[in-house]
Scaffold this motif. Structure first.
Motif: not given
Length: 190
Positions: A17, A94, A113, A116-117
């Motif tokens: 990222e 995120h 998102m 990843v969170l």
């Protein structure tokens, strides 16, 4: 068991990222600069410069968060202090980007998102400090005499049950209790 793999995955994702955000912002700066774009009368050079600054700042931010996750993976210890704050902030970022991406980009970006969170939150929660303290407490009470029975501790001191089945403090070999912390007397008011 899952702590280190999650930390490795989070580190790789955040490094990717960092590169992606920096490249995207740099590309936007180049596009604005070459086409002399203007938004509501803003100077194209200032827009280009701010996009380049954003590329550096956000790229370094995500790279620093990835470095914290990498250190957690290598050391196999929980993040502490500033590193923990960085991981919490990247989780919040995120979450906010996920909420915005649902409306602007679509459900694919939202799903990315959220994943990843979830990984960052899992990284933070698997290294909970109360978990380490709880294992130390239970390890000390399960000696040769059992959890509530009398026995001898690891250092040769006698232990026995205290009031209501709680283990008593360890006694010295001569039978006297160890010296405890000294507390000053409480002040009294007339």
């Amino acid at each position: 068991m899952v702590r280190r793999p999650v930390a490795w995955v989070v580190a790789v994702i955040l490094f990717a990222e960092a590169l992606g955000i920096a490249a995207l912002n740099w590309f936007m700066a180049v596009a604005v600069d070459r086409q002399h774009m203007s938004l509501a009368g803003l100077d194209a050079d200032r827009m280009s410069m701010s996009a380049r600054i954003g590329a550096v700042v956000f790229g370094l931010y995500f790279a620093l968060c990835a470095l914290v996750a990498l250190l957690v993976a290598v050391r196999n210890r929980p993040p502490a202090g500033f590193g923990r704050v960085l991981l919490i902030s990247v989780a919040v970022v995120h979450a906010l980007l996920g909420a915005v991406s649902w409306g602007l980009i679509g459900w694919n970006a939202f799903l990315y998102m959220v994943v990843v969170l979830a990984l960052v939150v899992l990284l933070l929660m698997t290294y909970d400090r109360t978990d380490d303290a709880g294992t130390r407490e239970t390890a000390g009470t399960n000696g040769p005499g059992g959890p509530d029975g009398a026995g001898e501790g690891d250092d040769g001191t006698a232990t026995g049950p205290g009031p209501e089945g709680d283990p008593a403090p360890a006694l010295r070999k001569d039978g006297t209790p160890p010296a405890g912390p000294v507390t000053p007397p409480a002040p009294t008011t007339p």
